[in-house]
Design an enzyme around this catalytic site. Sequence first.
Site, PDB file in Angstrom:
ATOM      1  N   PRO A 195       0.722  -1.121   0.173  1.00  0.00           N
ATOM      2  CA  PRO A 195      -0.057   0.016  -0.065  1.00  0.00           C
ATOM      3  C   PRO A 195       0.881   1.282   0.127  1.00  0.00           C
ATOM      4  O   PRO A 195       2.074   1.296   0.728  1.00  0.00           O
ATOM      5  CB  PRO A 195      -0.743  -0.102   1.235  1.00  0.00           C
ATOM      6  CG  PRO A 195      -0.028  -1.070   2.147  1.00  0.00           C
ATOM      7  CD  PRO A 195       0.628  -2.162   1.194  1.00  0.00           C
ATOM      8  N   ASP A 196       0.314   2.243  -0.571  1.00  0.00           N
ATOM      9  CA  ASP A 196       1.127   3.483  -0.489  1.00  0.00           C
ATOM     10  C   ASP A 196       0.666   4.311   0.813  1.00  0.00           C
ATOM     11  O   ASP A 196       0.153   3.452   1.653  1.00  0.00           O
ATOM     12  CB  ASP A 196       0.759   4.645  -1.819  1.00  0.00           C
ATOM     13  CG  ASP A 196      -0.592   5.079  -1.833  1.00  0.00           C
ATOM     14  OD1 ASP A 196      -0.932   5.614  -2.849  1.00  0.00           O
ATOM     15  OD2 ASP A 196      -1.387   4.944  -0.915  1.00  0.00           O
ATOM     16  N   PHE A 197       0.971   5.423   0.863  1.00  0.00           N
ATOM     17  CA  PHE A 197       0.726   6.072   2.213  1.00  0.00           C
ATOM     18  C   PHE A 197      -0.726   6.869   2.258  1.00  0.00           C
ATOM     19  O   PHE A 197      -1.292   6.834   3.501  1.00  0.00           O
ATOM     20  CB  PHE A 197       1.805   6.943   2.607  1.00  0.00           C
ATOM     21  CG  PHE A 197       3.158   6.317   2.689  1.00  0.00           C
ATOM     22  CD1 PHE A 197       3.873   5.986   1.830  1.00  0.00           C
ATOM     23  CD2 PHE A 197       3.581   5.873   4.144  1.00  0.00           C
ATOM     24  CE1 PHE A 197       5.322   5.361   2.033  1.00  0.00           C
ATOM     25  CE2 PHE A 197       4.787   5.074   4.263  1.00  0.00           C
ATOM     26  CZ  PHE A 197       5.362   4.649   3.125  1.00  0.00           C
ATOM     27  N   ARG A 198      -0.725   7.561   1.175  1.00  0.00           N
ATOM     28  CA  ARG A 198      -1.788   8.665   1.166  1.00  0.00           C
ATOM     29  C   ARG A 198      -2.935   8.484   0.258  1.00  0.00           C
ATOM     30  O   ARG A 198      -3.988   9.246   0.148  1.00  0.00           O
ATOM     31  CB  ARG A 198      -1.299  10.035   1.023  1.00  0.00           C
ATOM     32  CG  ARG A 198      -0.315  10.315   2.032  1.00  0.00           C
ATOM     33  CD  ARG A 198       0.447  11.673   1.702  1.00  0.00           C
ATOM     34  NE  ARG A 198       1.284  11.883   2.970  1.00  0.00           N
ATOM     35  CZ  ARG A 198       2.621  11.410   2.851  1.00  0.00           C
ATOM     36  NH1 ARG A 198       3.159  10.549   2.039  1.00  0.00           N
ATOM     37  NH2 ARG A 198       3.523  11.844   4.031  1.00  0.00           N
ATOM     38  N   HIS A 211      14.868   7.905   1.891  1.00  0.00           N
ATOM     39  CA  HIS A 211      14.322   7.696   3.133  1.00  0.00           C
ATOM     40  C   HIS A 211      14.750   6.203   3.570  1.00  0.00           C
ATOM     41  O   HIS A 211      14.009   5.777   4.676  1.00  0.00           O
ATOM     42  CB  HIS A 211      12.839   7.661   3.229  1.00  0.00           C
ATOM     43  CG  HIS A 211      12.368   8.930   2.663  1.00  0.00           C
ATOM     44  ND1 HIS A 211      10.804   9.258   2.248  1.00  0.00           N
ATOM     45  CD2 HIS A 211      12.898  10.144   2.422  1.00  0.00           C
ATOM     46  CE1 HIS A 211      10.708  10.686   1.839  1.00  0.00           C
ATOM     47  NE2 HIS A 211      11.942  11.266   2.159  1.00  0.00           N
ATOM     48  N   ASN A 224      10.957   5.014  -1.554  1.00  0.00           N
ATOM     49  CA  ASN A 224      10.519   3.942  -1.150  1.00  0.00           C
ATOM     50  C   ASN A 224      11.525   2.931  -0.247  1.00  0.00           C
ATOM     51  O   ASN A 224      12.836   3.174  -0.518  1.00  0.00           O
ATOM     52  CB  ASN A 224      10.213   2.925  -2.378  1.00  0.00           C
ATOM     53  CG  ASN A 224       8.993   3.636  -3.140  1.00  0.00           C
ATOM     54  OD1 ASN A 224       8.306   4.484  -2.433  1.00  0.00           O
ATOM     55  ND2 ASN A 224       8.675   3.092  -4.296  1.00  0.00           N
ATOM     56  N   ASP A 269      11.296  -0.361   0.267  1.00  0.00           N
ATOM     57  CA  ASP A 269      10.884  -1.758   0.024  1.00  0.00           C
ATOM     58  C   ASP A 269      12.188  -2.478  -0.609  1.00  0.00           C
ATOM     59  O   ASP A 269      12.043  -3.562  -0.905  1.00  0.00           O
ATOM     60  CB  ASP A 269       9.680  -1.827  -0.862  1.00  0.00           C
ATOM     61  CG  ASP A 269       9.532  -1.067  -2.240  1.00  0.00           C
ATOM     62  OD1 ASP A 269       8.302  -0.626  -2.472  1.00  0.00           O
ATOM     63  OD2 ASP A 269      10.623  -0.872  -2.745  1.00  0.00           O
TER      64      ASP A 269
HETATM   65  N1  APR Z   1       0.119   4.288 -10.427  1.00  0.00           N
HETATM   66  C1  APR Z   1       0.313   5.713 -10.583  1.00  0.00           C
HETATM   67  N2  APR Z   1       0.087   6.742  -9.265  1.00  0.00           N
HETATM   68  C2  APR Z   1      -0.326   5.804  -8.021  1.00  0.00           C
HETATM   69  C3  APR Z   1      -0.683   4.483  -8.219  1.00  0.00           C
HETATM   70  C4  APR Z   1      -0.227   3.606  -9.150  1.00  0.00           C
HETATM   71  N3  APR Z   1      -0.513   2.454  -9.320  1.00  0.00           N
HETATM   72  N4  APR Z   1      -0.851   4.102  -6.898  1.00  0.00           N
HETATM   73  C5  APR Z   1      -0.484   5.214  -6.077  1.00  0.00           C
HETATM   74  N5  APR Z   1      -0.326   6.393  -6.921  1.00  0.00           N
HETATM   75  C6  APR Z   1      -0.162   7.646  -6.574  1.00  0.00           C
HETATM   76  C7  APR Z   1      -1.057   8.245  -5.633  1.00  0.00           C
HETATM   77  O1  APR Z   1      -2.209   8.855  -6.264  1.00  0.00           O
HETATM   78  C8  APR Z   1      -0.274   9.441  -5.083  1.00  0.00           C
HETATM   79  O2  APR Z   1       0.013  10.530  -5.661  1.00  0.00           O
HETATM   80  O3  APR Z   1       1.233   7.672  -5.998  1.00  0.00           O
HETATM   81  C9  APR Z   1       1.268   8.546  -5.037  1.00  0.00           C
HETATM   82  C10 APR Z   1       1.851   8.029  -3.700  1.00  0.00           C
HETATM   83  O4  APR Z   1       1.793   9.022  -2.795  1.00  0.00           O
HETATM   84  P1  APR Z   1       2.131   8.817  -0.938  1.00  0.00           P
HETATM   85  O5  APR Z   1       1.308   7.583  -0.680  1.00  0.00           O
HETATM   86  O6  APR Z   1       2.161  10.207  -0.301  1.00  0.00           O
HETATM   87  O7  APR Z   1       3.860   8.015  -1.229  1.00  0.00           O
HETATM   88  P2  APR Z   1       4.861   8.889  -1.184  1.00  0.00           P
HETATM   89  O8  APR Z   1       4.788  10.214  -2.252  1.00  0.00           O
HETATM   90  O9  APR Z   1       6.026   7.771  -1.721  1.00  0.00           O
HETATM   91  O10 APR Z   1       5.034   9.450   0.170  1.00  0.00           O
HETATM   92  C11 APR Z   1       6.524  10.022   0.517  1.00  0.00           C
HETATM   93  O11 APR Z   1       5.946  10.032   2.814  1.00  0.00           O
HETATM   94  O12 APR Z   1       5.102   9.007   4.562  1.00  0.00           O
HETATM   95  C12 APR Z   1       6.317   9.371   4.108  1.00  0.00           C
HETATM   96  O13 APR Z   1       8.401   8.499   4.232  1.00  0.00           O
HETATM   97  C13 APR Z   1       7.362   8.206   3.618  1.00  0.00           C
HETATM   98  O14 APR Z   1       8.424   8.027   1.560  1.00  0.00           O
HETATM   99  C14 APR Z   1       7.157   8.427   2.197  1.00  0.00           C
HETATM  100  C15 APR Z   1       6.791   9.770   2.054  1.00  0.00           C
END
Ligand code: APR
Length: 280
Positions: A45-48, A138, A119, A121
């Site tokens: 899962p992503d974060f937001r 990170h 990331n 991972d």
């Molecule tokens: N294809 C394209 N975009 C995607 C997909 C996908 N399959 N899945 C998710 N996204 C997009 C989301 O719409 C969002 O804009 O990827 C982005 C993910 O954003 P975050 O969840 O904020 O992740 P990230 O930007 O890596 O977070 C940055 O925040 O919590 C801290 O240290 C942590 O490294 C992390 C940092």
Amino acid sequence: DEANGPPQTLGDRSLESLAHYIKDAPAWRIVVMCGAGISTAAGIPDFRSPGTGLYDNLARLNLPYAEAVFDIEYFRKHPEPFYYLAKELYPGKFHPTISHAFIALLAKKGRLLMNFTQNIDCLERRAGVPADKIVEAHGSFATQRCIECRTPFPDDDMLDHVQREVVPRCKDRSCGGLVKPDIVFFGEALPSAFRDASHLPAMADLVIVMGTSLSVYPFAGLPEYAQPHVPRLLLNKERVGRMGYRPDDVLELGPCDAGIRRLAALLGWSEELEALWRGV
Ligand code: APR
């Protein structure tokens, strides 16, 4: 390069014209900046992302606020929530996506100047991106140490603790401090490798931003270091940061794997990309 004169502007900001730029210019110094969005297709899962993002799914950990799970001061008092999450996120059971494979293909073609990733991972490494072409801004789960005396903690011992959900403590009895993977928590400094590489985006002849909300600085500031005439490609489900504000920005909004496959097809790299991905 000077020989070809300044790269022609893309004009119509389309992926097609960007593909021509890569093939004709050609783009040899590509800097990739990526985040959790390129690993969601791998099952992480992503974060937001609303609903599916980690920060929407930590309620059961009774955190004062979602990002506390990665806050060094909160960790000192309550390490359990992070270790609950570590068991779910720990590398080893996830496979790189076609987006990770594309970064490895750029490196294989000698066109990757640097891959900055947020990331933790290690999927860029798993995909075959050379270690000297990755800046894990990170940190990552690859190594761990005591947060008090910095004594490294053995990898296999760490895996055992994570799997048993037992919080690891420093091997030095006189210290007994908490052990944490070398992931950059809120409140901690970024690795020196990030600062040492921060001059590279200004040397890029193409910047590709993939799968990130560009919401955490200083990483989020990287795309702004590209020279004004250098094209910047955003492969993301949504428009983020200041991407799209420059005349040669190209926005390919949607799942990054689909955007990557479309770009590879335009470049005539599909066969090579799929073969590389199957081989990782
Ligand atoms: N294809 C394209 N975009 C995607 C997909 C996908 N399959 N899945 C998710 N996204 C997009 C989301 O719409 C969002 O804009 O990827 C982005 C993910 O954003 P975050 O969840 O904020 O992740 P990230 O930007 O890596 O977070 C940055 O925040 O919590 C801290 O240290 C942590 O490294 C992390 C940092």
